[in-house]
Design a protein around this motif. Structure first.
Motif, PDB file in Angstrom:
ATOM      1  N   ILE A 269       2.772   4.399   2.261  1.00 32.37           N
ATOM      2  CA  ILE A 269       2.976   4.881   3.674  1.00 32.37           C
ATOM      3  C   ILE A 269       1.890   5.303   4.308  1.00 32.37           C
ATOM      4  O   ILE A 269       1.444   4.863   5.386  1.00 32.37           O
ATOM      5  CB  ILE A 269       4.139   6.207   3.502  1.00 32.37           C
ATOM      6  CG1 ILE A 269       5.458   5.648   3.003  1.00 32.37           C
ATOM      7  CG2 ILE A 269       4.145   6.773   4.964  1.00 32.37           C
ATOM      8  CD1 ILE A 269       6.383   6.610   3.237  1.00 32.37           C
ATOM      9  N   PRO A 270       0.925   6.083   3.787  1.00 29.07           N
ATOM     10  CA  PRO A 270      -0.631   6.391   4.411  1.00 29.07           C
ATOM     11  C   PRO A 270      -1.254   5.127   4.776  1.00 29.07           C
ATOM     12  O   PRO A 270      -1.915   5.051   5.901  1.00 29.07           O
ATOM     13  CB  PRO A 270      -1.107   7.140   3.211  1.00 29.07           C
ATOM     14  CG  PRO A 270      -0.109   7.875   2.807  1.00 29.07           C
ATOM     15  CD  PRO A 270       1.000   7.038   2.660  1.00 29.07           C
ATOM     16  N   ASN A 271      -1.168   4.279   3.880  1.00 30.87           N
ATOM     17  CA  ASN A 271      -1.858   2.836   3.980  1.00 30.87           C
ATOM     18  C   ASN A 271      -1.302   2.123   5.085  1.00 30.87           C
ATOM     19  O   ASN A 271      -2.059   1.428   5.852  1.00 30.87           O
ATOM     20  CB  ASN A 271      -2.079   2.158   2.729  1.00 30.87           C
ATOM     21  CG  ASN A 271      -3.255   2.507   1.801  1.00 30.87           C
ATOM     22  OD1 ASN A 271      -4.332   2.279   2.244  1.00 30.87           O
ATOM     23  ND2 ASN A 271      -2.726   3.157   0.762  1.00 30.87           N
ATOM     24  N   ARG A 272       0.074   2.305   5.535  1.00 26.21           N
ATOM     25  CA  ARG A 272       0.761   1.634   6.565  1.00 26.21           C
ATOM     26  C   ARG A 272       0.113   2.154   7.699  1.00 26.21           C
ATOM     27  O   ARG A 272      -0.294   1.448   8.797  1.00 26.21           O
ATOM     28  CB  ARG A 272       2.120   1.833   6.535  1.00 26.21           C
ATOM     29  CG  ARG A 272       2.783   1.026   7.602  1.00 26.21           C
ATOM     30  CD  ARG A 272       4.318   1.082   7.620  1.00 26.21           C
ATOM     31  NE  ARG A 272       4.892   0.199   6.496  1.00 26.21           N
ATOM     32  CZ  ARG A 272       5.517   1.115   5.354  1.00 26.21           C
ATOM     33  NH1 ARG A 272       5.522   2.293   5.332  1.00 26.21           N
ATOM     34  NH2 ARG A 272       5.954   0.327   4.450  1.00 26.21           N
ATOM     35  N   ASP A 292      -3.217  -3.093   3.955  1.00 26.32           N
ATOM     36  CA  ASP A 292      -2.016  -4.064   4.153  1.00 26.32           C
ATOM     37  C   ASP A 292      -1.671  -4.337   2.519  1.00 26.32           C
ATOM     38  O   ASP A 292      -0.454  -4.042   2.178  1.00 26.32           O
ATOM     39  CB  ASP A 292      -2.089  -5.251   4.748  1.00 26.32           C
ATOM     40  CG  ASP A 292      -2.312  -5.299   6.099  1.00 26.32           C
ATOM     41  OD1 ASP A 292      -1.825  -4.028   6.883  1.00 26.32           O
ATOM     42  OD2 ASP A 292      -3.054  -6.007   6.754  1.00 26.32           O
ATOM     43  N   GLU A 293      -2.507  -4.537   1.698  1.00 25.58           N
ATOM     44  CA  GLU A 293      -2.328  -4.753   0.274  1.00 25.58           C
ATOM     45  C   GLU A 293      -1.883  -3.741  -0.346  1.00 25.58           C
ATOM     46  O   GLU A 293      -0.655  -3.782  -1.146  1.00 25.58           O
ATOM     47  CB  GLU A 293      -3.825  -5.041  -0.397  1.00 25.58           C
ATOM     48  CG  GLU A 293      -3.477  -5.166  -1.819  1.00 25.58           C
ATOM     49  CD  GLU A 293      -3.086  -6.609  -2.124  1.00 25.58           C
ATOM     50  OE1 GLU A 293      -2.846  -6.949  -3.350  1.00 25.58           O
ATOM     51  OE2 GLU A 293      -2.852  -7.556  -1.390  1.00 25.58           O
ATOM     52  N   HIS A 294      -2.017  -2.413   0.123  1.00 23.76           N
ATOM     53  CA  HIS A 294      -1.656  -1.261  -0.705  1.00 23.76           C
ATOM     54  C   HIS A 294      -0.262  -0.931  -0.282  1.00 23.76           C
ATOM     55  O   HIS A 294       0.500  -0.179  -0.841  1.00 23.76           O
ATOM     56  CB  HIS A 294      -2.507  -0.151  -0.577  1.00 23.76           C
ATOM     57  CG  HIS A 294      -3.795  -0.576  -1.444  1.00 23.76           C
ATOM     58  ND1 HIS A 294      -4.759  -1.407  -1.386  1.00 23.76           N
ATOM     59  CD2 HIS A 294      -4.038   0.182  -2.892  1.00 23.76           C
ATOM     60  CE1 HIS A 294      -5.414  -1.219  -2.472  1.00 23.76           C
ATOM     61  NE2 HIS A 294      -4.962  -0.431  -3.450  1.00 23.76           N
ATOM     62  N   VAL A 295       0.109  -1.284   0.983  1.00 23.36           N
ATOM     63  CA  VAL A 295       1.454  -0.976   1.299  1.00 23.36           C
ATOM     64  C   VAL A 295       2.537  -1.792   0.507  1.00 23.36           C
ATOM     65  O   VAL A 295       3.364  -1.055   0.334  1.00 23.36           O
ATOM     66  CB  VAL A 295       1.883  -1.637   2.971  1.00 23.36           C
ATOM     67  CG1 VAL A 295       3.342  -1.407   3.386  1.00 23.36           C
ATOM     68  CG2 VAL A 295       0.802  -0.751   3.749  1.00 23.36           C
ATOM     69  N   GLU A 296       2.272  -3.052   0.131  1.00 18.98           N
ATOM     70  CA  GLU A 296       3.254  -3.825  -0.663  1.00 18.98           C
ATOM     71  C   GLU A 296       3.029  -3.201  -2.119  1.00 18.98           C
ATOM     72  O   GLU A 296       3.961  -3.055  -2.926  1.00 18.98           O
ATOM     73  CB  GLU A 296       3.064  -5.084  -0.401  1.00 18.98           C
ATOM     74  CG  GLU A 296       3.570  -5.604   0.990  1.00 18.98           C
ATOM     75  CD  GLU A 296       3.470  -6.894   1.234  1.00 18.98           C
ATOM     76  OE1 GLU A 296       3.474  -7.834   0.241  1.00 18.98           O
ATOM     77  OE2 GLU A 296       3.620  -7.547   2.487  1.00 18.98           O
TER      78      GLU A 296
END
Length: 364
Positions: A269-272, A292-296
């Protein structure tokens, strides 16, 4: 035909480049001075380091926020990683440096245990441990650094955030990799599954540390490790030295598993939000890619980490339950301190760095 012997200089006889940062007190100064001279010349000069380290620990009000000891510990850990200071590889296991590292780590762990409580303990089953970790790490409403970056941050504040994060993220995943051989079968396999993704699934350009370095370059920042260390507060350095300490010490494998699980569970969530802020400020995919990569990725990693890494470790070694839950709480607490301090500075119109950046990414 005669043979000729060609003499090659020993690495210790070569000049070593100074690090891109300075010591912040006598312990770090003694270590960096010795490393810069080489092990042959300086090896005997560290006989007083253990006493100096003990004195610094005794004088410290809070080792988590102690500039000298945190920088010293980062340098000492860097001898195991490589790429932190230019130094003879033979320094890695020098008895004086190892003694100093162990002394700092023991005091650091004791201070963390004093300041960070053990949460309520679930039953020692994988399902219950995972449920407890998801409850501990569930999102909370209210102000946060990531929400601020999404909606209000200036370009300079975004750069400051990236600089603060770079202490860990330019070596992302390495701290946890130390823990792989220390884990039983199910937990080991879970950590390996996560780390394979962290390291780009075999593609060096997709390693998360490499994607982060690309984001730094896209922001006009230097992606060399520790290029901005002089700007980073001790509490932020402590968030990384804590990870390394957990990974390097077999006795702290439970804390490592809990810490990493919480770290993954609180990432998506924070990365989003941060990706939104990157694009709001006009930067493109080269900068946003990391976030973006860390959201998924972390939405998947959190399930593996909670159930199979932390939960699997507790099922194999129930005596580590308290350390797993405590490690998770250290992730939330120490990272929370750094994030809250940065947000407080930004909302007051101040830099969150010890030495502010100018808008070209350099040091003012």
């Amino acid at each position: 035909m005669t043979s000729q012997t060609i003499s090659t200089p020993h690495p210790a006889d070569s000049a070593f480049a100074p690090p891109p940062f300075e010591a912040r007190g006598p312990v770090g100064e003694a270590i960096l001075t010795a490393l810069g001279r080489g092990i042959r010349e300086a090896g005997e000069s560290l006989g007083d380091l253990e006493r100096m380290t003990h004195d610094a620990i005794t004088r410290s009000d809070d080792i988590i926020r102690d500039d000298d000891l945190q920088v010293a510990l980062l340098v000492l850990h860097g001898l195991h990683y490589g790429g932190v200071v230019d130094a003879d590889d033979a320094w890695e296991w020098h008895p004086s440096l190892v003694a100093s590292r162990v002394a700092i780590e023991r005091a650091f762990e004791a201070e963390l245990r004093r300041q960070v409580p053990v949460p309520d303990l679930p039953n020692p089953s994988a399902a219950d441990v995972a449920a407890a970790l998801f409850e501990l790490t569930k999102p909370t409403p209210g102000p946060s650094a990531s929400r601020y970056l999404a909606r209000k941050a200036t370009e300079e504040q975004l750069k400051e955030y990236v600089v603060l994060r770079s202490v860990y993220t330019l070596k992302e995943a390495d701290a946890q990799t130390w823990g792989i051989p220390r884990l039983p079968r199910r937990a080991k396999a879970a950590l390996m599954e996560i780390q394979t993704d962290e390291y780009g699934d075999g593609d060096p350009e997709r390693m998360h540390s490499a994607i982060f370095a690309r984001a730094m370059r896209g922001l006009g920042l230097d992606d060399g490790y520790a290029a901005y260390l002089d700007s980073v507060p001790a509490v932020t350095i402590a968030s990384f030295t804590m990870m390394t300490m957990f990974g390097l010490n077999r006795s702290l494998r439970g804390a490592m598993a809990g810490h990493f699980s919480a770290y993954e569970m609180t990432s998506s969530i924070p990365n989003r939000f941060i990706a939104q802020g990157v694009r709001r400020l006009g930067f493109g995919d080269d900068v946003a890619w990391y976030f973006d990569e860390h959201v998924e990725a972390d939405a998947v990693h959190e399930q593996i980490a909670g159930r199979d890494l932390a939960g699997g470790l507790v099922e194999a070694e129930p005596s580590l339950l308290a350390d797993v839950m405590w490690g998770a709480n250290t992730s939330l607490t120490v990272d929370g301190w750094g994030s809250d301090e940065a947000l407080e500075h930004w909302e007051a119109g101040r830099s969150a760095l010890r030495v502010p950046l100018d808008m070209t990414g350099g040091i003012r």
